[in-house]
Scaffold this motif. Structure first.
Motif, PDB file in Angstrom:
ATOM      1  N   GLY A  19       0.797  -1.215   0.000  1.00  0.00           N
ATOM      2  CA  GLY A  19       0.000   0.000   0.000  1.00  0.00           C
ATOM      3  C   GLY A  19       0.831   1.267   0.000  1.00  0.00           C
ATOM      4  N   ASP A  20       2.145   1.148  -0.013  1.00  0.00           N
ATOM      5  CA  ASP A  20       3.058   2.281   0.085  1.00  0.00           C
ATOM      6  C   ASP A  20       3.939   2.344  -1.167  1.00  0.00           C
ATOM      7  OD1 ASP A  20       2.091   2.178   2.719  1.00  0.00           O
ATOM      8  OD2 ASP A  20       3.866   1.126   3.442  1.00  0.00           O
ATOM      9  N   VAL A  21       4.741   3.399  -1.267  1.00  0.00           N
ATOM     10  CA  VAL A  21       5.756   3.515  -2.309  1.00  0.00           C
ATOM     11  C   VAL A  21       7.094   3.720  -1.610  1.00  0.00           C
ATOM     12  CG1 VAL A  21       6.598   4.823  -4.287  1.00  0.00           C
ATOM     13  CG2 VAL A  21       4.139   4.601  -3.910  1.00  0.00           C
ATOM     14  N   ILE A  41       6.607   6.805   1.040  1.00  0.00           N
ATOM     15  CA  ILE A  41       5.413   7.624   0.889  1.00  0.00           C
ATOM     16  C   ILE A  41       4.248   6.707   1.243  1.00  0.00           C
ATOM     17  CG2 ILE A  41       3.981   8.975  -0.670  1.00  0.00           C
ATOM     18  CD1 ILE A  41       6.572   9.507  -2.289  1.00  0.00           C
ATOM     19  N   VAL A  42       3.556   7.059   2.331  1.00  0.00           N
ATOM     20  CA  VAL A  42       2.574   6.159   2.918  1.00  0.00           C
ATOM     21  C   VAL A  42       1.191   6.813   2.905  1.00  0.00           C
ATOM     22  CG1 VAL A  42       2.038   4.758   4.952  1.00  0.00           C
ATOM     23  CG2 VAL A  42       4.422   5.292   4.406  1.00  0.00           C
ATOM     24  N   PRO A  43       0.258   6.265   2.130  1.00  0.00           N
ATOM     25  CA  PRO A  43      -1.097   6.821   2.093  1.00  0.00           C
ATOM     26  C   PRO A  43      -1.871   6.459   3.363  1.00  0.00           C
ATOM     27  CG  PRO A  43      -0.985   4.891   0.707  1.00  0.00           C
ATOM     28  CD  PRO A  43       0.406   5.129   1.223  1.00  0.00           C
ATOM     29  N   LEU A 127       5.297   6.403 -11.045  1.00  0.00           N
ATOM     30  CA  LEU A 127       4.844   6.830  -9.724  1.00  0.00           C
ATOM     31  C   LEU A 127       3.597   7.700  -9.775  1.00  0.00           C
ATOM     32  CD1 LEU A 127       8.235   7.465  -7.913  1.00  0.00           C
ATOM     33  CD2 LEU A 127       6.787   5.437  -7.908  1.00  0.00           C
ATOM     34  N   SER A 128       3.138   8.057 -10.989  1.00  0.00           N
ATOM     35  CA  SER A 128       1.879   8.796 -11.096  1.00  0.00           C
ATOM     36  C   SER A 128       0.685   7.832 -11.103  1.00  0.00           C
ATOM     37  CB  SER A 128       1.866   9.658 -12.362  1.00  0.00           C
ATOM     38  OG  SER A 128       1.852   8.841 -13.512  1.00  0.00           O
ATOM     39  N   ALA A 129       0.949   6.541 -11.249  1.00  0.00           N
ATOM     40  CA  ALA A 129      -0.114   5.533 -11.218  1.00  0.00           C
ATOM     41  C   ALA A 129      -0.613   5.373  -9.780  1.00  0.00           C
ATOM     42  CB  ALA A 129       0.411   4.197 -11.733  1.00  0.00           C
ATOM     43  N   PRO A 130      -1.864   4.976  -9.612  1.00  0.00           N
ATOM     44  CA  PRO A 130      -2.361   4.742  -8.247  1.00  0.00           C
ATOM     45  C   PRO A 130      -1.623   3.574  -7.598  1.00  0.00           C
ATOM     46  CG  PRO A 130      -4.040   4.212  -9.893  1.00  0.00           C
ATOM     47  CD  PRO A 130      -2.868   4.755 -10.629  1.00  0.00           C
ATOM     48  N   VAL A 131      -1.464   3.668  -6.281  1.00  0.00           N
ATOM     49  CA  VAL A 131      -0.820   2.585  -5.534  1.00  0.00           C
ATOM     50  C   VAL A 131      -1.698   1.340  -5.662  1.00  0.00           C
ATOM     51  CG1 VAL A 131      -0.099   1.819  -3.241  1.00  0.00           C
ATOM     52  CG2 VAL A 131       0.249   4.196  -3.920  1.00  0.00           C
ATOM     53  N   PRO A 132      -1.124   0.210  -6.068  1.00  0.00           N
ATOM     54  CA  PRO A 132      -1.947  -0.996  -6.237  1.00  0.00           C
ATOM     55  C   PRO A 132      -2.472  -1.507  -4.901  1.00  0.00           C
ATOM     56  CG  PRO A 132       0.370  -1.500  -6.592  1.00  0.00           C
ATOM     57  CD  PRO A 132       0.275  -0.019  -6.400  1.00  0.00           C
ATOM     58  N   ASP A 133      -3.597  -2.163  -4.955  1.00  0.00           N
ATOM     59  CA  ASP A 133      -4.186  -2.799  -3.777  1.00  0.00           C
ATOM     60  C   ASP A 133      -3.526  -4.171  -3.629  1.00  0.00           C
ATOM     61  OD1 ASP A 133      -5.726  -3.666  -1.684  1.00  0.00           O
ATOM     62  OD2 ASP A 133      -7.537  -3.961  -2.875  1.00  0.00           O
ATOM     63  N   ASN A 134      -2.317  -4.161  -3.072  1.00  0.00           N
ATOM     64  CA  ASN A 134      -1.497  -5.373  -3.053  1.00  0.00           C
ATOM     65  C   ASN A 134      -1.125  -5.834  -1.647  1.00  0.00           C
ATOM     66  OD1 ASN A 134       0.309  -3.396  -2.267  1.00  0.00           O
ATOM     67  ND2 ASN A 134       1.861  -3.896  -3.791  1.00  0.00           N
ATOM     68  N   VAL A 135      -1.829  -5.349  -0.628  1.00  0.00           N
ATOM     69  CA  VAL A 135      -1.432  -5.634   0.751  1.00  0.00           C
ATOM     70  C   VAL A 135      -1.403  -7.139   1.035  1.00  0.00           C
ATOM     71  CG1 VAL A 135      -2.021  -5.291   3.183  1.00  0.00           C
ATOM     72  CG2 VAL A 135      -2.168  -3.375   1.583  1.00  0.00           C
TER      73      VAL A 135
END
Length: 158
Positions: A19-21, A41-43, A127-135
């Motif tokens: 969920g982070d980059v 970078i943590v949403p 990095l402009s792509a949305p963070v994937p839902d990969n948790v």
């Protein structure tokens, strides 16, 4: 002897965390194994589960936002300019409980843990792509790889 160097943040490899980059700032290859540092970078809602590192000390420097840190048995609230030190072997994690992005620099001493991140995370080229839902996917990879890197996750702590 380590070589002096400068590296722009845009030159480091980036990875989709759980969920982070994460962007690598300095790897062990660049500093004779002394340390590894990355920008996180943590949403909202992001951050790893409680865990320990047997091999590295870890530090956090908060650049922006209000991260929460779990330190062994209690939570503390951080803010810009705060520094957190985690000696190896100590239970910890961070989490973004806010509704805003948070940005931190994480440093691990000595280096080596970057190999764990390379093995378990997907390279982020845009990095402009949305963070994937990969948790869930990343959590499974973390659990499988952790013992090889002296890490242990505690899903029932925190």
């Amino acid at each position: 002897m380590a070589t002096m160097f400068h590296q722009a943040v845009s030159a480091g490899a980036s990875y989709w965390g759980p969920g982070d980059v994460y962007t690598f700032l300095v790897t062990g290859e660049q500093c004779d194994g002394g340390y590894f540092s990355m920008l996180a970078i943590v949403p909202p809602g992001g951050g790893p589960p409680p865990h320990t590192h047997a091999l590295e000390d870890e530090t956090f420097y908060v650049l922006d936002g209000t991260p929460s840190f779990f330190l062994e048995d209690h939570w503390i609230q951080g803010g810009p300019g705060d520094f957190v030190n985690i000696p190896h072997g100590r239970l910890h994690c961070f989490h973004n409980h806010s509704d805003q992005l948070m940005t931190m620099t994480l440093t691990f001493t000595p280096a080596g843990i970057e190999k764990f991140f390379k093995e378990t995370l997907e390279r982020a080229y845009d990095l402009s792509a949305p963070v994937p839902d990969n948790v869930d996917e990343v959590s499974a990879k973390y659990a499988e790889a952790a013992p090889r890197y002296g890490m242990e996750f505690f899903l029932d702590a925190g």
